[in-house]
Design a protein around this motif. Structure first.
Motif, mmCIF file in Angstrom:
data_model
loop_
_atom_site.group_PDB
_atom_site.id
_atom_site.type_symbol
_atom_site.label_atom_id
_atom_site.label_comp_id
_atom_site.label_asym_id
_atom_site.label_seq_id
_atom_site.Cartn_x
_atom_site.Cartn_y
_atom_site.Cartn_z
ATOM 1 N N ARG A 2 69.243 35.731 73.496
ATOM 2 C CA ARG A 2 68.347 35.236 74.531
ATOM 3 C C ARG A 2 68.572 36.016 75.810
ATOM 4 O O ARG A 2 69.580 36.704 75.959
ATOM 5 C CB ARG A 2 68.648 33.766 74.845
ATOM 6 N N LYS A 28 56.239 42.889 68.605
ATOM 7 C CA LYS A 28 55.824 41.920 67.587
ATOM 8 C C LYS A 28 54.607 41.121 68.054
ATOM 9 O O LYS A 28 53.760 40.743 67.248
ATOM 10 C CB LYS A 28 56.983 40.979 67.265
ATOM 11 N N THR A 42 52.179 28.737 71.048
ATOM 12 C CA THR A 42 53.621 28.555 71.258
ATOM 13 C C THR A 42 54.014 27.989 72.623
ATOM 14 O O THR A 42 54.981 27.260 72.736
ATOM 15 C CB THR A 42 54.359 29.878 70.958
ATOM 16 N N TYR A 300 57.268 34.252 77.030
ATOM 17 C CA TYR A 300 57.761 33.571 75.828
ATOM 18 C C TYR A 300 59.279 33.398 75.901
ATOM 19 O O TYR A 300 59.809 32.320 75.645
ATOM 20 C CB TYR A 300 57.376 34.365 74.583
ATOM 21 N N GLY A 304 60.421 29.763 76.851
ATOM 22 C CA GLY A 304 60.936 29.234 75.597
ATOM 23 C C GLY A 304 62.434 29.011 75.619
ATOM 24 O O GLY A 304 63.014 28.612 74.630
ATOM 25 N N ARG A 306 65.885 27.284 75.981
ATOM 26 C CA ARG A 306 66.265 25.889 75.787
ATOM 27 C C ARG A 306 66.487 25.237 77.145
ATOM 28 O O ARG A 306 67.221 25.743 77.977
ATOM 29 C CB ARG A 306 67.543 25.817 74.967
ATOM 30 N N THR B 79 56.595 31.909 63.727
ATOM 31 C CA THR B 79 57.464 31.600 64.879
ATOM 32 C C THR B 79 56.677 31.006 66.046
ATOM 33 O O THR B 79 57.119 30.058 66.693
ATOM 34 C CB THR B 79 58.156 32.884 65.351
ATOM 35 N N LEU B 80 55.498 31.575 66.329
ATOM 36 C CA LEU B 80 54.730 31.147 67.499
ATOM 37 C C LEU B 80 53.959 29.847 67.243
ATOM 38 O O LEU B 80 53.275 29.348 68.117
ATOM 39 C CB LEU B 80 53.769 32.251 67.922
ATOM 40 N N TYR B 81 54.046 29.327 66.019
ATOM 41 C CA TYR B 81 53.334 28.096 65.677
ATOM 42 C C TYR B 81 54.288 26.937 65.449
ATOM 43 O O TYR B 81 53.880 25.865 65.051
ATOM 44 C CB TYR B 81 52.478 28.327 64.429
ATOM 45 N N VAL B 85 59.419 24.784 69.892
ATOM 46 C CA VAL B 85 59.719 25.799 70.911
ATOM 47 C C VAL B 85 60.263 25.141 72.179
ATOM 48 O O VAL B 85 61.204 25.616 72.800
ATOM 49 C CB VAL B 85 58.475 26.640 71.246
ATOM 50 N N ALA B 86 59.691 23.971 72.517
ATOM 51 C CA ALA B 86 60.106 23.300 73.750
ATOM 52 C C ALA B 86 61.554 22.822 73.678
ATOM 53 O O ALA B 86 62.272 22.860 74.663
ATOM 54 C CB ALA B 86 59.185 22.118 74.036
ATOM 55 N N THR B 87 62.001 22.377 72.494
ATOM 56 C CA THR B 87 63.364 21.853 72.392
ATOM 57 C C THR B 87 64.352 22.874 71.840
ATOM 58 O O THR B 87 65.481 22.945 72.280
ATOM 59 C CB THR B 87 63.387 20.601 71.483
ATOM 60 N N ALA B 88 63.926 23.685 70.890
ATOM 61 C CA ALA B 88 64.869 24.617 70.266
ATOM 62 C C ALA B 88 64.860 25.984 70.929
ATOM 63 O O ALA B 88 65.755 26.789 70.712
ATOM 64 C CB ALA B 88 64.546 24.774 68.783
ATOM 65 N N GLY B 89 63.851 26.257 71.754
ATOM 66 C CA GLY B 89 63.839 27.501 72.496
ATOM 67 C C GLY B 89 63.178 28.645 71.750
ATOM 68 O O GLY B 89 62.845 28.548 70.575
ATOM 69 N N ALA B 90 63.001 29.753 72.476
ATOM 70 C CA ALA B 90 62.374 30.938 71.906
ATOM 71 C C ALA B 90 63.288 31.525 70.843
ATOM 72 O O ALA B 90 64.499 31.437 70.922
ATOM 73 C CB ALA B 90 62.111 31.959 72.999
ATOM 74 N N SER B 91 62.690 32.093 69.830
ATOM 75 C CA SER B 91 63.470 32.702 68.758
ATOM 76 C C SER B 91 63.307 34.205 68.800
ATOM 77 O O SER B 91 62.222 34.715 69.028
ATOM 78 C CB SER B 91 62.976 32.176 67.416
ATOM 79 N N SER B 92 64.414 34.915 68.578
ATOM 80 C CA SER B 92 64.293 36.369 68.527
ATOM 81 C C SER B 92 64.132 36.831 67.085
ATOM 82 O O SER B 92 64.126 38.014 66.810
ATOM 83 C CB SER B 92 65.502 37.028 69.195
ATOM 84 N N ASN B 93 63.993 35.862 66.149
ATOM 85 C CA ASN B 93 63.794 36.268 64.753
ATOM 86 C C ASN B 93 62.325 36.479 64.418
ATOM 87 O O ASN B 93 61.949 36.514 63.268
ATOM 88 C CB ASN B 93 64.303 35.178 63.792
ATOM 89 N N MET B 94 61.493 36.595 65.459
ATOM 90 C CA MET B 94 60.074 36.745 65.228
ATOM 91 C C MET B 94 59.797 38.060 64.511
ATOM 92 O O MET B 94 60.510 39.039 64.691
ATOM 93 C CB MET B 94 59.403 36.779 66.593
ATOM 94 N N SER B 95 58.781 38.083 63.675
ATOM 95 C CA SER B 95 58.307 39.374 63.178
ATOM 96 C C SER B 95 56.789 39.346 63.278
ATOM 97 O O SER B 95 56.199 38.278 63.365
ATOM 98 C CB SER B 95 58.767 39.608 61.741
ATOM 99 N N ALA B 96 56.158 40.506 63.307
ATOM 100 C CA ALA B 96 54.707 40.537 63.484
ATOM 101 C C ALA B 96 54.027 40.148 62.182
ATOM 102 O O ALA B 96 54.489 40.500 61.100
ATOM 103 C CB ALA B 96 54.262 41.921 63.923
#
Lengths: 308, 194
Positions: A2, A28, A42, A300, A304, A306, B79-81, B85-96
């Motif tokens: 993060r 991405k 999102t 994002y 995003g 936490r 990931t974007l759906y 997101v509000a509680t667990a936060g943004a993820s960097s495991n996103m892929s296109a």
């Protein structure tokens, strides 16, 4: 991984890993632009306030499109129509906006340090969209993304930044960004537009544009920011243009397939000839497209985070 | 069971599917898809990263073996759906996402490695309709571990595995013929992960 800070105030404070995270996230997110429905849910329910105390077309629109494509609600606020014209102080305006609990405040101001002051006063994430001659991090990140796409690497690239270095927050953010990623940065401009000790940021300084451009992989031309200078810095626009305008003849000194960039707005035939601005090596419009993706990544990653 | 197959990752847990069993399960799913599809020409596979992608590739290859038809395979990142997101936060495991074809009026089969709470599938349903309006959407998974939190059912399943909610289910697909397995480890799993 993060972002460490709740805010994005400048490239100076980012680590190389954080820059890479933002660029990878942006790459991405790029795919969303090619869809029929250019929107993902999102950031639904998040609020982004665009607080612009200084004029802007590209940056404000870009942040607004980025927020909307992520389904955040956006509110635009510009100085001319605000309570600042009713002599409210900046601090009181900032406190009021903060009290409405937006998730992200995107701020531009002609005084360096305004975003940082704001970030200490509000719980929201603050994104610097340009503060005086200090930093413009989202611009540097979109420039980095454009170079990454075109060249595939940063290590060992020679990047020439030419023009009004002293007044340019874009130059400062890009010097931090490109040197952190391992590129060699050269800046060039008339002596009156080169700040003293600029080399301390890790770049080389030239007064002759030809020397700066030799073997360059990336050439970034900057606009003369007349509005930030109180005194005359050169005899005439014509003379400046004769010495510093990027022409095909100067471009010949750079590497073949050098990438030509400009943060906009461009002044045709002052700092860049129309032939080059519209030519095959120019990536000026790709920069603008990448700007939306980079700002989506910033929003994002910040909105995003936490919430504790 | 040999020592290697009982603990291939070296960190505890029991193997519920080994390499040959995974192979058989994927082949069986491929056969079922071919049997239950009137026209393979309308079919598209959408793999959900990361685990669905290697499974989708194998399904595509086996469907080609069985029927001679190359079913289009896309990648659908959710990931974007996600609803957290509000509680667990943004993820960097996103892929296109990668969808080089139109899915409107197609019969879509979503492909994922493990079905758990159903929240990933829900996010995938939202994501699919942003790309077009398919005629139908079905779901194929290698492992259904139960504990659904949403009214979602699976259409093609490799193996039903009873688990405790807190268990951790790990699917390791082989790359270049290496060891592959499905492992259940007790207790430490993140109960929110789907």
């Amino acid at each position: 991984m993060r972002l460490v800070s709740k805010d994005l105030l400048g490239i100076e404070k980012l680590t190389r890993e954080e820059i890479e995270l933002i660029l990878e996230t942006a790459q991405k997110l790029h795919e969303i632009h090619s869809r029929d429905i250019k929107k993902v849910p999102t950031l639904r329910g998040k609020t982004v306030v665009n607080l612009f105390f200084e004029g802007s077309t590209r940056t404000r629109t870009s942040f607004e499109i980025a927020a909307k494509r992520l389904s955040a609600d956006t509110i635009n606020f510009s100085a001319s129509s605000s309570s600042l014209s009713k002599s409210e102080t900046l601090i009181d305006t900032a406190r009021s906006i903060g009290a409405m609990l937006p998730d992200v405040i995107v701020v531009r101001h002609n005084q360096a340090g305004t975003p940082e002051m704001l970030s200490r006063m509000v719980k929201s994430s603050v994104v610097n969209a340009g503060d005086g001659a200090h930093e413009h991090p989202s611009q540097a990140l979109l420039d980095l993304l454009t170079v990454k796409e075109k060249k595939g690497r940063f290590e060992g690239l020679k990047v020439a930044i030419v023009g009004d270095i002293a007044a340019s927050r874009v130059a400062r953010s890009n010097i931090y960004g490109f040197t952190k990623m391992g590129a060699e940065v050269r800046v060039a401009g008339p002596p009156t537009m080169l700040p003293p000790h600029i080399e301390q940021l890790g770049c080389k300084a030239y007064t002759n544009v030809r020397e700066a451009v030799v073997d360059a992989d990336v050439i970034m031309m900057l606009r003369i920011q007349m509005e930030r200078h109180s005194k005359l810095l050169f005899p005439s626009i014509r003379e400046y243009s004769r010495l510093y305008c990027l022409t095909p003849e100067i471009l010949d000194l750079a590497k073949e397939n050098a990438v030509i960039m400009h943060p906009g707005p461009i002044n045709r035939d002052v700092e860049i000839s129309s032939e080059i601005a519209d030519g095959p090596y120019s990536v000026i419009l790709e920069q603008v497209t990448n700007g939306v993706a980079v700002r989506m990544a910033i929003l994002y990653l910040l909105a995003g985070q936490r919430s504790n | 069971m040999s020592e290697q197959s009982s603990d291939p990752a070296g960190n505890g847990g029991r193997v519920i599917l080994d390499g040959p069993a995974i192979e058989r399960a994927i082949r069986r799913i491929a056969h079922e898809i071919v049997e239950r599809s009137e026209s393979l020409g309308e079919l598209v596979l959408l793999a959900i990263p990361a685990g669905g992608v290697p499974l989708g590739k194998r399904l595509q290859a086996y469907i080609r073996e069985v029927s001679g038809v190359e079913v289009p395979l896309g990648k659908l990142d959710i990931t974007l759906y996600r609803d957290d997101v509000a509680t667990a936060g943004a993820s960097s495991n996103m892929s296109a996402s990668h969808m080089p074809f139109d899915i409107t009026d197609k019969r879509v089969i979503l492909v994922d490695d493990v079905l758990f709470t159903g929240r990933t599938t829900r996010a995938a349903l939202d994501a699919v309709v942003d790309f077009g309006r398919p005629r139908s959407i079905q779901l194929a998974v290698l492992v259904d571990r139960g504990h659904r939190e949403l009214p979602i059912k699976v259409d093609f399943v490799g193996k039903n595995v009873p688990t405790a909610r807190r268990d951790d289910v790990r699917v390791e697909f082989s790359q270049d013929g290496g060891n592959e397995f499905v492992l259940v480890r007790e207790g430490e799993g993140d109960p929110c992960a789907s």
